[in-house]
Motif scaffolding. Structure first.
Motif, PDB file in Angstrom:
ATOM      1  N   VAL A 174       0.849  -1.194   0.000  1.00  0.00           N
ATOM      2  CA  VAL A 174       0.000   0.000   0.000  1.00  0.00           C
ATOM      3  C   VAL A 174       0.884   1.243   0.000  1.00  0.00           C
ATOM      4  O   VAL A 174       1.798   1.369   0.818  1.00  0.00           O
ATOM      5  CB  VAL A 174      -0.916   0.004   1.250  1.00  0.00           C
ATOM      6  CG1 VAL A 174      -1.790   1.257   1.265  1.00  0.00           C
ATOM      7  CG2 VAL A 174      -1.782  -1.252   1.279  1.00  0.00           C
ATOM      8  N   LEU A 175       0.617   2.162  -0.928  1.00  0.00           N
ATOM      9  CA  LEU A 175       1.314   3.449  -0.957  1.00  0.00           C
ATOM     10  C   LEU A 175       0.374   4.500  -0.367  1.00  0.00           C
ATOM     11  O   LEU A 175      -0.598   4.884  -1.004  1.00  0.00           O
ATOM     12  CB  LEU A 175       1.692   3.828  -2.397  1.00  0.00           C
ATOM     13  CG  LEU A 175       2.515   2.818  -3.194  1.00  0.00           C
ATOM     14  CD1 LEU A 175       2.850   3.389  -4.588  1.00  0.00           C
ATOM     15  CD2 LEU A 175       3.801   2.467  -2.473  1.00  0.00           C
ATOM     16  N   PRO A 176       0.657   4.951   0.863  1.00  0.00           N
ATOM     17  CA  PRO A 176      -0.278   5.855   1.545  1.00  0.00           C
ATOM     18  C   PRO A 176       0.065   7.316   1.261  1.00  0.00           C
ATOM     19  O   PRO A 176       0.468   8.052   2.141  1.00  0.00           O
ATOM     20  CB  PRO A 176      -0.049   5.512   3.020  1.00  0.00           C
ATOM     21  CG  PRO A 176       1.408   5.147   3.076  1.00  0.00           C
ATOM     22  CD  PRO A 176       1.795   4.618   1.714  1.00  0.00           C
ATOM     23  N   MET A 177      -0.128   7.750   0.015  1.00  0.00           N
ATOM     24  CA  MET A 177       0.319   9.087  -0.399  1.00  0.00           C
ATOM     25  C   MET A 177      -0.802  10.098  -0.204  1.00  0.00           C
ATOM     26  O   MET A 177      -1.283  10.699  -1.147  1.00  0.00           O
ATOM     27  CB  MET A 177       0.765   9.022  -1.853  1.00  0.00           C
ATOM     28  CG  MET A 177       1.805   7.922  -2.098  1.00  0.00           C
ATOM     29  SD  MET A 177       2.077   7.606  -3.873  1.00  0.00           S
ATOM     30  CE  MET A 177       0.488   6.879  -4.324  1.00  0.00           C
ATOM     31  N   ARG A 179      -0.763  12.787   2.093  1.00  0.00           N
ATOM     32  CA  ARG A 179      -0.373  13.940   2.897  1.00  0.00           C
ATOM     33  C   ARG A 179      -1.007  15.204   2.322  1.00  0.00           C
ATOM     34  O   ARG A 179      -0.837  15.503   1.152  1.00  0.00           O
ATOM     35  CB  ARG A 179       1.145  14.045   2.935  1.00  0.00           C
ATOM     36  CG  ARG A 179       1.770  12.823   3.610  1.00  0.00           C
ATOM     37  CD  ARG A 179       3.273  12.790   3.491  1.00  0.00           C
ATOM     38  NE  ARG A 179       3.780  11.496   3.947  1.00  0.00           N
ATOM     39  CZ  ARG A 179       3.815  10.399   3.166  1.00  0.00           C
ATOM     40  NH1 ARG A 179       3.390  10.457   1.924  1.00  0.00           N
ATOM     41  NH2 ARG A 179       4.266   9.273   3.653  1.00  0.00           N
ATOM     42  N   PRO A 180      -1.740  15.933   3.148  1.00  0.00           N
ATOM     43  CA  PRO A 180      -2.560  17.027   2.629  1.00  0.00           C
ATOM     44  C   PRO A 180      -1.776  18.323   2.431  1.00  0.00           C
ATOM     45  O   PRO A 180      -2.159  19.363   2.936  1.00  0.00           O
ATOM     46  CB  PRO A 180      -3.631  17.191   3.723  1.00  0.00           C
ATOM     47  CG  PRO A 180      -2.939  16.773   4.966  1.00  0.00           C
ATOM     48  CD  PRO A 180      -1.936  15.724   4.579  1.00  0.00           C
ATOM     49  N   LEU A 190       5.028  10.090  -6.901  1.00  0.00           N
ATOM     50  CA  LEU A 190       4.486   8.798  -7.341  1.00  0.00           C
ATOM     51  C   LEU A 190       3.018   8.842  -7.699  1.00  0.00           C
ATOM     52  O   LEU A 190       2.570   8.132  -8.594  1.00  0.00           O
ATOM     53  CB  LEU A 190       4.673   7.754  -6.230  1.00  0.00           C
ATOM     54  CG  LEU A 190       6.083   7.264  -5.939  1.00  0.00           C
ATOM     55  CD1 LEU A 190       6.022   6.346  -4.731  1.00  0.00           C
ATOM     56  CD2 LEU A 190       6.645   6.517  -7.139  1.00  0.00           C
TER      57      LEU A 190
ATOM     58  N   PRO B 347       0.307  19.629   6.890  1.00  0.00           N
ATOM     59  CA  PRO B 347      -1.127  19.835   6.666  1.00  0.00           C
ATOM     60  C   PRO B 347      -1.485  21.263   7.097  1.00  0.00           C
ATOM     61  O   PRO B 347      -1.075  21.703   8.178  1.00  0.00           O
ATOM     62  CB  PRO B 347      -1.769  18.790   7.585  1.00  0.00           C
ATOM     63  CG  PRO B 347      -0.715  17.727   7.736  1.00  0.00           C
ATOM     64  CD  PRO B 347       0.597  18.450   7.698  1.00  0.00           C
ATOM     65  N   ALA B 410       3.067  14.357  10.263  1.00  0.00           N
ATOM     66  CA  ALA B 410       2.757  13.846   8.915  1.00  0.00           C
ATOM     67  C   ALA B 410       3.059  14.892   7.853  1.00  0.00           C
ATOM     68  O   ALA B 410       2.320  15.068   6.894  1.00  0.00           O
ATOM     69  CB  ALA B 410       1.305  13.379   8.822  1.00  0.00           C
ATOM     70  N   THR B 432       7.114   6.316   3.061  1.00  0.00           N
ATOM     71  CA  THR B 432       7.161   4.975   3.640  1.00  0.00           C
ATOM     72  C   THR B 432       8.122   4.091   2.851  1.00  0.00           C
ATOM     73  O   THR B 432       8.532   4.421   1.735  1.00  0.00           O
ATOM     74  CB  THR B 432       5.771   4.315   3.608  1.00  0.00           C
ATOM     75  OG1 THR B 432       5.383   4.168   2.243  1.00  0.00           O
ATOM     76  CG2 THR B 432       4.740   5.165   4.323  1.00  0.00           C
ATOM     77  N   ALA B 434       7.401   1.372   1.387  1.00  0.00           N
ATOM     78  CA  ALA B 434       6.757   0.946   0.128  1.00  0.00           C
ATOM     79  C   ALA B 434       6.897   2.034  -0.928  1.00  0.00           C
ATOM     80  O   ALA B 434       7.120   1.750  -2.107  1.00  0.00           O
ATOM     81  CB  ALA B 434       5.281   0.629   0.378  1.00  0.00           C
ATOM     82  N   GLU B 435       6.773   3.301  -0.520  1.00  0.00           N
ATOM     83  CA  GLU B 435       6.926   4.385  -1.486  1.00  0.00           C
ATOM     84  C   GLU B 435       8.364   4.445  -2.011  1.00  0.00           C
ATOM     85  O   GLU B 435       8.593   4.613  -3.214  1.00  0.00           O
ATOM     86  CB  GLU B 435       6.539   5.728  -0.849  1.00  0.00           C
ATOM     87  CG  GLU B 435       5.047   5.895  -0.626  1.00  0.00           C
ATOM     88  CD  GLU B 435       4.729   7.147   0.200  1.00  0.00           C
ATOM     89  OE1 GLU B 435       4.474   6.987   1.407  1.00  0.00           O
ATOM     90  OE2 GLU B 435       4.759   8.250  -0.355  1.00  0.00           O
TER      91      GLU B 435
END
Lengths: 459, 459
Positions: A174-177, A179-180, A190, B347, B410, B432, B434-435
């Motif tokens: 999982v790529l948790p991209m 960030r706001p 990515l 953020p 974050a 991360t 994974a990224e």
């Protein structure tokens, strides 16, 4: 295969894995008219974790996966594979957050475009992308095709709305991209890779999207011009006067206007049948200021005969009447037998010459053809629709002619609908061998076993 | 090695291959202060074909290549390698076309940012990216770092200005992605990969850039608020009232204002030393309308004490005086010994809490530290500068503290300067595993021998 289905049922729950006749018909094809295909199974995960688990299992069993959104695509990108599973995100519809202060929205990819428009509107905000299929099209599908539509001139396409994505790769990682931040230059961006990739690089599971302030006023104008160059000059003057307030600039050639009026039994908007009509929306804080801006542009343009005739809508009903002429696209399937639709983009300065050349080539080959020309000119996007019954059903010859001309004009065979299956034969008209090789290298890097929507975009 | 140099001289011409002392000092390091390194050779090609030939030869000899722009980077991304060649594009400066009708500009990557600003202005147009190093920074470098600067709130970063790129890959193949269309969904949008990649995936040789209409009026305001949340509320109200006309929203904490006034011997702008000052630029067609818009926002905000005090500039001189407070950044090197500069994004809703937490942590660790907080808040971008002499030179400990906090919130360790060499140790605070794995896979796909700027961004 039954081992995979058992494992999927164990991971996702029995009700999340449908097979055979239990798979609904609308999951077998999309709006492009590609032939329906029944997949091995339809998966309906409830969470990112379940998507990840499903992709891991499919990879272990070397079974390909076709991600599906609302099935409204026009290029066949979501057509299932008979030897693969289809992955629907229709159970992941949560709008997790609408943040009015930072004007962002976090949503699961299965939510419809209309649902996020409504969530934004409830906070006095606007989601920048809108198109006809809004009620069925899902956020994930709109991202996978980098959808455009009615608001591109002002707000851009899906890419421009996207601050972050959560994506699951073929191996389940999982790529948790998400960030706001507006600015984030930490290595490769990515998330850009997955926008417009038509599900061939991974599955978008969540998105962090930009919202805009809702405009408090809108004014609509219909203007007649003699040729494409005059339309382009009018566009430039409007952009100079109104800047980002210019929300739409749609151009309709006479063939389109004539067909639209006939199909919908509408009256001619002007005394004379002018060669081209431009439909203009201007947004801003104040209606009177918008009216003034339009008048400032129109007065000299009428005097110089750059604009031949024009009308500024004085009511919402009149604005709707102007737009009704443009919305004849909904009438195409009823009135053409069937329509062959083109969605091409061209260097903006060339669209007029392309339209003339294209019409001349069609006239020469199929003298009795019925074709209409129209488009989002401010976005460099031209649509052409031809009635297949007026060209003796020679659809492939028509496509070769039109896409060949698009290549000659250094245009793109897909402006906003994607490549999918439908435009694969024509991709090399818009992309060089080196570009296709680079795409294939990236595909192989992120999906080494070629399990993510294989056979779409390219083989 | 001499075989490679001979081949390069044969391909590019003798005067395009410098070695040893003939390589100018400013090619050995950038503005980040990384140690100077003398490369094997400095190449100065005159065309895309020569760039392609040079990369092919370097690949044959397995010699790495460091692309260089104007050497104004702040992260060390253009630092040469002792066992590699440096590739400067300073002879490729042509502005090939400015098209006022479609508001686009085609330029070779070695042109300075200032030169394209001027070429746009000569046509009554505006290039949307502007920053202090404009006179030296080159288009290729600005693209490689996805540069931001003063205009991001309205126009976005370099990515948002980019309609097309021509890129040469490590194997010398050329990707001619210069089609001048707003919409082009034909497979992966490859050009996105190279923006912000800091020269690690290929060499940008030409760009097709978007221009904007030059605004005919601008109004500037300075407003004092009690806390970050009030600043954010003011920003939201301005955006609601002025929409895309809001061109800048810069926030300065009291420490920054105090230092700026002292360093530049300026007078307090308001009667009281307020906790935060917001500097606002509004653009539009008409100055009187802008003034009205600001007054419409200010009147209720002052009454509610959301804004504590405010002044709208009544002349260009007054606007410049307001901006002079913000431009104290040019004074940092003179007044801090030396400054340790942070360019982070967070953020937007969290920036106030981050600033409080960061200051508290600095106060606890180095009670006498001198630090200033300021930033492009509308872009989620905060800058912090600390005087190294006031923390006993413990720069690494300072960076660990600040980037650690950025990770806790974050945030991103680089908003607009990139990673280069300087921020490599902190990249995993914002990305991360994974990224990073996906980035490395893409890097290996497009540059399998790891010859393009190796060791930058990640190892």
């Amino acid at each position: 295969m039954s081992a995979l289905l058992s494992a999927l049922r164990a991971a996702l729950g029995d009700d999340a894995v449908a097979t055979g006749e239990a798979i609904p018909a609308h999951r077998l094809t999309d709006w492009s008219g590609v032939p329906p295909v029944r997949p091995l199974a339809l998966l309906r995960p409830r969470s990112t974790e379940q998507v990840s688990a499903a992709l891991q299992l499919c990879m272990q069993h070397r079974v390909p996966v076709v991600p599906q959104g609302g099935m409204t695509g026009l290029a066949g990108a979501a057509q299932p594979l008979a030897h693969g599973v289809a992955l629907s995100l229709d159970r992941m519809q949560a709008i997790e957050q609408v943040d009015a202060a930072t004007r962002t929205l976090t949503v699961q990819a299965g939510a419809t475009v209309q649902s996020i428009q409504e969530a934004a509107a409830a906070q006095g905000l606007l989601f920048g992308v809108d198109f006809g299929a809004r009620g069925s099209a899902q956020v994930g599908g709109a991202l996978a095709t980098n959808a455009g539509g009615n608001g591109v001139l002002r707000f851009g396409m899906m890419r421009e709305q996207t601050l972050g994505l959560e994506v699951v790769l073929a191996d389940g990682s999982v790529l948790p991209m998400l960030r706001p931040m507006q600015k984030n230059n930490t290595g490769y961006d990515l998330k850009q890779f997955f926008i417009g990739a038509e599900g061939t690089l991974g599955v978008v599971t969540r998105a962090l999207l930009r919202l805009h302030p809702a405009p408090s006023a809108r004014t609509t104008m219909l203007a007649a011009v003699a040729d494409y160059e005059a339309a382009l000059a009018l566009l430039a003057r409007l952009q100079r006067r109104a800047g980002a307030g210019l929300a739409a600039f749609e151009l309709m050639w006479r063939d389109f206007v004539q067909a639209s009026l006939a199909w919908q039994q509408l009256r001619e908007p002007f005394d004379a049948p002018h060669p081209l009509l431009a439909l203009v929306d201007l947004d801003g804080p104040d209606a009177a200021q918008l009216q003034t801006a339009l008048e400032d542009v129109l007065a000299p343009a009428l005097q110089e005969r750059l604009v031949l005739d024009a009308a500024i809508a004085q009511s919402e009903a009149q604005a709707r009447a102007f737009w009704k002429i443009r919305e004849a696209t909904a009438e195409l399937p009823t009135n053409m037998h069937p329509p062959v639709n083109f969605d091409v983009s061209l260097p903006m300065a060339e669209i007029g010459r392309f339209a003339i050349a294209c019409r001349a080539a069609l006239d020469a080959r199929w003298p009795g053809h019925a074709s209409v020309f129209f488009g989002h000119i401010g976005d460099s996007n031209l649509h052409v629709s031809t009635d297949a019954s007026t060209i003796g059903g020679e659809v492939e010859a028509l496509e070769q002619l039109v896409y060949g001309l698009v290549g000659d004009f250094a245009g793109s065979v897909s402006a906003e609908h994607g490549i999918g299956l439908h435009k694969k034969p024509y991709l090399e008209r818009s992309r060089t061998a080196a570009e296709l090789a680079a795409m294939r290298a990236v595909k192989a890097a992120l999906d080494p076993l070629n399990l993510m929507n294989p056979g779409k975009i390219f083989d």
